[in-house]
Design an enzyme around this catalytic site. Sequence first.
Site, mmCIF file in Angstrom:
data_model
loop_
_atom_site.group_PDB
_atom_site.id
_atom_site.type_symbol
_atom_site.label_atom_id
_atom_site.label_comp_id
_atom_site.label_asym_id
_atom_site.label_seq_id
_atom_site.Cartn_x
_atom_site.Cartn_y
_atom_site.Cartn_z
ATOM 1 N N GLY A 297 0.819 -1.209 0.000
ATOM 2 C CA GLY A 297 0.000 0.000 0.000
ATOM 3 C C GLY A 297 0.858 1.266 0.000
ATOM 4 O O GLY A 297 0.501 2.263 -0.641
ATOM 5 N N ASP A 298 1.978 1.219 0.712
ATOM 6 C CA ASP A 298 2.894 2.379 0.725
ATOM 7 C C ASP A 298 3.494 2.588 -0.665
ATOM 8 O O ASP A 298 3.620 3.723 -1.138
ATOM 9 C CB ASP A 298 4.059 2.154 1.700
ATOM 10 C CG ASP A 298 3.610 2.173 3.155
ATOM 11 O OD1 ASP A 298 2.538 2.735 3.433
ATOM 12 O OD2 ASP A 298 4.343 1.629 3.998
#
Length: 343
Positions: A297-298
Amino acid sequence: MPDLQLLCLSNPLLDIQAVGNEELLQKYGLKANAAILAEEQHMGLYDDLIQNYHAEVIAGGGSNIARGAQYMLPPNSVFFIGCISNDKYGRLLKKSCEKAGVRTEFRIDENVPTGRCGVVITGHNRSLCTSLAAANEYKVEHLKDPDVWKLVQDTKIYYVEGYHLTVCVPAVLALAEEAVTTDKVFIFNFSAPFIPQVYGSPLAIVLEYADYIIGNETEAMAWAESQSQSTKSIAEIARLLIRLPKKNKKRYRIVIITQGEAPTISAVAKSGGEIEITEHPVRKVPSDLIKDTNGAGDAWAGGFCAGLVQGKTLYECIDMGHWLAQLGIQELGAAYPYPRRTF
Ligand code: ADP
Ligand code: MG
Ligand code: MG
């Protein structure tokens, strides 16, 4: 293009990552697949990992998004703010950000060590144990220091990690207010389900400032539950998020929810109250090539922000996120491949 396009306010942490075993998990009372905040009994874990398990020490936490966006942009485009200590880990974190081309402006707190995240790998499982330490000591006074604030004002887009709501809400609000006053883009990432579950009050205030609300499916559902909404439909939840009050009336809100290998959902507010929901397929990775989906997600957020910096269309930005995420999950830890690939 001028310098400093993207400011990231997030927790500077090092990942101390090693392949462990059942004995190590038991010693510290860790579950094979979980993410917790460290307590007193976990403090020995970090040295144990280094001395007895050949741990790798790599930049993690909020540096993942900063290094990710920087990976797709010209050097010194990204500006990372947080708090570290004056110790070897703090220096290492700063160095690896700088090596990635990220400009750092850290508050230094000598009283506590630099934040660390112990990562114990057993098979396909990951146990994360975070000691925020210095990362928890960020102060709004640092942000408002005239030299730092000048850089803040010079930066075009602000990205704030939900995790920062546990650290320094006044700093988040100072950026949010500056964004509204000067019509800059303000991006907020939920970061984790416990943010809506436990930090609902500051979250409600900050969401009003968000031009972009991003997160994954479990965070979206945790937010809906915190609002006593029974729906499990991500599109429905995105609609609810769009309809929240909004401070900056000059920009329509956009909500984007990633769902691992399932399509990413975007919701775009249009004039007249209409909301457009779109599904965006991810870039598939054969399962034998996936090394570590931690930080996916980062990486996605990094690629997405790089797209915004470059003025790409929303769909292109989302695809840039998918592109960087598929590269990231083929590396161990939140790392991006070198030599650098181009989108
Ligand atoms: P988080 O790490 O916050 O849980 P996600 O799991 O939703 O975030 O992953 C973010 C992005 O990473 C996805 O939109 C996708 O592009 C990529 N990704 C994650 N897991 C996979 C997977 N198994 N296969 C392909 N892409 C993936
Ligand atoms: Mg996920
Ligand atoms: Mg995430």
